[in-house]
Design a protein around this motif. Sequence first.
Motif, PDB file in Angstrom:
ATOM      1  N   SER B 117       0.853  -1.228  -0.045  1.00 34.57           N
ATOM      2  CA  SER B 117      -0.041  -0.060  -0.027  1.00 34.57           C
ATOM      3  C   SER B 117       0.859   1.243   0.068  1.00 34.57           C
ATOM      4  O   SER B 117       1.910   1.205   0.379  1.00 34.57           O
ATOM      5  N   ARG B 118       0.200   2.434  -0.568  1.00 34.96           N
ATOM      6  CA  ARG B 118       0.861   3.716  -0.674  1.00 34.96           C
ATOM      7  C   ARG B 118       0.089   4.651   0.360  1.00 34.96           C
ATOM      8  O   ARG B 118      -1.049   4.556   0.403  1.00 34.96           O
ATOM      9  N   LEU B 119       0.975   5.376   0.975  1.00 33.74           N
ATOM     10  CA  LEU B 119       0.356   6.573   2.028  1.00 33.74           C
ATOM     11  C   LEU B 119       1.083   7.725   1.504  1.00 33.74           C
ATOM     12  O   LEU B 119       2.021   8.001   1.431  1.00 33.74           O
ATOM     13  N   GLN B 120      -0.056   8.637   1.085  1.00 39.26           N
ATOM     14  CA  GLN B 120       0.475  10.096   0.299  1.00 39.26           C
ATOM     15  C   GLN B 120      -0.230  11.035   1.085  1.00 39.26           C
ATOM     16  O   GLN B 120      -1.597  11.273   1.189  1.00 39.26           O
ATOM     17  N   ASN B 121       0.789  12.178   1.626  1.00 35.41           N
ATOM     18  CA  ASN B 121       0.155  13.174   2.092  1.00 35.41           C
ATOM     19  C   ASN B 121      -0.161  14.317   1.019  1.00 35.41           C
ATOM     20  O   ASN B 121       0.019  14.261  -0.277  1.00 35.41           O
ATOM     21  N   GLU B 122      -0.717  15.630   1.623  1.00 37.11           N
ATOM     22  CA  GLU B 122      -1.044  16.780   0.536  1.00 37.11           C
ATOM     23  C   GLU B 122       0.135  17.082  -0.201  1.00 37.11           C
ATOM     24  O   GLU B 122      -0.160  17.592  -1.364  1.00 37.11           O
ATOM     25  N   ALA B 123       1.332  17.205   0.210  1.00 37.92           N
ATOM     26  CA  ALA B 123       2.311  17.470  -0.367  1.00 37.92           C
ATOM     27  C   ALA B 123       2.870  16.496  -1.343  1.00 37.92           C
ATOM     28  O   ALA B 123       3.909  16.955  -2.300  1.00 37.92           O
ATOM     29  N   GLY B 124       2.372  15.338  -1.499  1.00 38.88           N
ATOM     30  CA  GLY B 124       2.779  14.328  -2.452  1.00 38.88           C
ATOM     31  C   GLY B 124       3.779  13.322  -2.105  1.00 38.88           C
ATOM     32  O   GLY B 124       4.171  12.412  -2.381  1.00 38.88           O
ATOM     33  N   THR B 125       4.315  13.322  -0.631  1.00 42.99           N
ATOM     34  CA  THR B 125       5.186  12.819  -0.215  1.00 42.99           C
ATOM     35  C   THR B 125       4.522  11.342  -0.121  1.00 42.99           C
ATOM     36  O   THR B 125       3.423  11.051   0.470  1.00 42.99           O
ATOM     37  N   THR B 126       5.087  10.248  -0.358  1.00 41.80           N
ATOM     38  CA  THR B 126       4.496   8.833  -0.502  1.00 41.80           C
ATOM     39  C   THR B 126       5.499   7.805   0.244  1.00 41.80           C
ATOM     40  O   THR B 126       6.595   7.713  -0.104  1.00 41.80           O
ATOM     41  N   LEU B 127       4.716   7.157   0.950  1.00 40.64           N
ATOM     42  CA  LEU B 127       5.245   6.107   1.645  1.00 40.64           C
ATOM     43  C   LEU B 127       4.904   4.746   1.071  1.00 40.64           C
ATOM     44  O   LEU B 127       3.620   4.680   1.045  1.00 40.64           O
ATOM     45  N   VAL B 128       5.726   3.540   0.972  1.00 38.05           N
ATOM     46  CA  VAL B 128       5.185   2.292   0.581  1.00 38.05           C
ATOM     47  C   VAL B 128       5.440   1.466   2.098  1.00 38.05           C
ATOM     48  O   VAL B 128       6.491   1.478   2.471  1.00 38.05           O
ATOM     49  N   VAL B 129       4.276   0.866   2.119  1.00 34.17           N
ATOM     50  CA  VAL B 129       4.218  -0.026   3.370  1.00 34.17           C
ATOM     51  C   VAL B 129       4.659  -1.533   2.935  1.00 34.17           C
ATOM     52  O   VAL B 129       4.458  -2.198   2.004  1.00 34.17           O
ATOM     53  N   ASP B 130       5.823  -1.736   3.596  1.00 32.41           N
ATOM     54  CA  ASP B 130       6.376  -3.188   3.287  1.00 32.41           C
ATOM     55  C   ASP B 130       5.491  -4.188   3.655  1.00 32.41           C
ATOM     56  O   ASP B 130       4.969  -5.078   3.388  1.00 32.41           O
ATOM     57  N   MET B 131       5.323  -4.436   5.147  1.00 29.83           N
ATOM     58  CA  MET B 131       4.410  -5.099   5.667  1.00 29.83           C
ATOM     59  C   MET B 131       4.250  -4.958   7.239  1.00 29.83           C
ATOM     60  O   MET B 131       4.768  -4.075   7.951  1.00 29.83           O
ATOM     61  N   GLU B 132       3.209  -5.911   7.898  1.00 27.16           N
ATOM     62  CA  GLU B 132       3.205  -5.628   9.445  1.00 27.16           C
ATOM     63  C   GLU B 132       4.518  -5.757  10.075  1.00 27.16           C
ATOM     64  O   GLU B 132       5.531  -6.461   9.413  1.00 27.16           O
TER      65      GLU B 132
END
Lengths: 195, 195
Positions: B117-132
């Motif tokens: 999954s990706r988490l993206q904030n308003e600025a566009g900064t994007t994190l990828v979830v590896d796993m639990e």
Amino acid sequence: MPALKPTKHSCEIVYLGVVPDREAALVSDPKVEVFAGFAGIDGECHAGLTRPSCSRVLSQHARGTEIRNARQLSIVSAEELELIAAEIGLDSIDPAWLGASIMVRGSPDFTFIPPSSRLQNEAGTTLVVDMENRPCIFPGKEELEPRYPGKGKMFKTAATDRRGVTAWVEREGPLKVGDRFTLHIPNQRHWSLEA
Amino acid sequence: MPALKPTKHSCEIVYLGVVPDREAALVSDPKVEVFAGFAGIDGECHAGLTRPSCSRVLSQHARGTEIRNARQLSIVSAEELELIAAEIGLDSIDPAWLGASIMVRGSPDFTFIPPSSRLQNEAGTTLVVDMENRPCIFPGKEELEPRYPGKGKMFKTAATDRRGVTAWVEREGPLKVGDRFTLHIPNQRHWSLEA
């Protein structure tokens, strides 16, 4: 117990390929052995620690935004390519026509192995699966149609759910035709809101 | 349709922290804003494009093997920390005690959001979830026990299925307390052999 779990599933590398220049041609050139570095496969036009974002992630990024490259490799399965070929009415589909980096044999339902799975060969070279790849029209248009007139437009639909996965290199090392990948998957239950 | 799908789910950043030196202390220092680069968060000891492999991946790599760093950030949820605190019999658990990089509020069943999954904030900064992430004994031993004698050993069990996720930076940019992350998930069916 760690979240990343080895499974009993494994598959054999039956094809390796490198696309030297996507603009010149979609096809990959067959190789017997390649080196997978942190940026991807040496000599491959899809290599890079980062890449300019493409049409596939327009819901996340304006085209051309620099993002980490989770599409260094395209991995397909022999069994799924056989299903595509049968549906189109061909004897076989060459993984080179899809620009595949790797074709494996022996892993059932390969396109849907869990995101963040790892594929590790005997040398320890380790690839991380980003997620399912989705078919586009180009292999049909550029590779199938010139060879088999009338078949090209059938590719995208036939390849749905059978186009394999995209992946990136987690641990550097060699990849050789004949290597066996062991499959490691995230050992976690499904998200309760997903359905 | 692309495989990575925006969802209607979002969550707010309610804590940011940086661990300057894990050997000195597990705790993260609270921040109002950080910069997330391709190597992770500036000034964070868990940053790096690669890392020496640890005990969590001994089934894949001999300890100390250089692998890509998919554990740049530790993200926990406020709701899950409240459940841990209640189970231990405390009013609250400070995300700093877990060495968390980010605490979010508003995303149900956060620990089990899908891998990749990706988490993206308003600025566009994007994190990828590896796993639990899986709980270990150290937050209990090093942080809870000195503050609440007798509670430390209860942490690991109470934190099971509530320890959040590990993640890495896909698109660089700022992260600020008060930002909202939109959740993007791999839009694909489950692997048929997984169960």
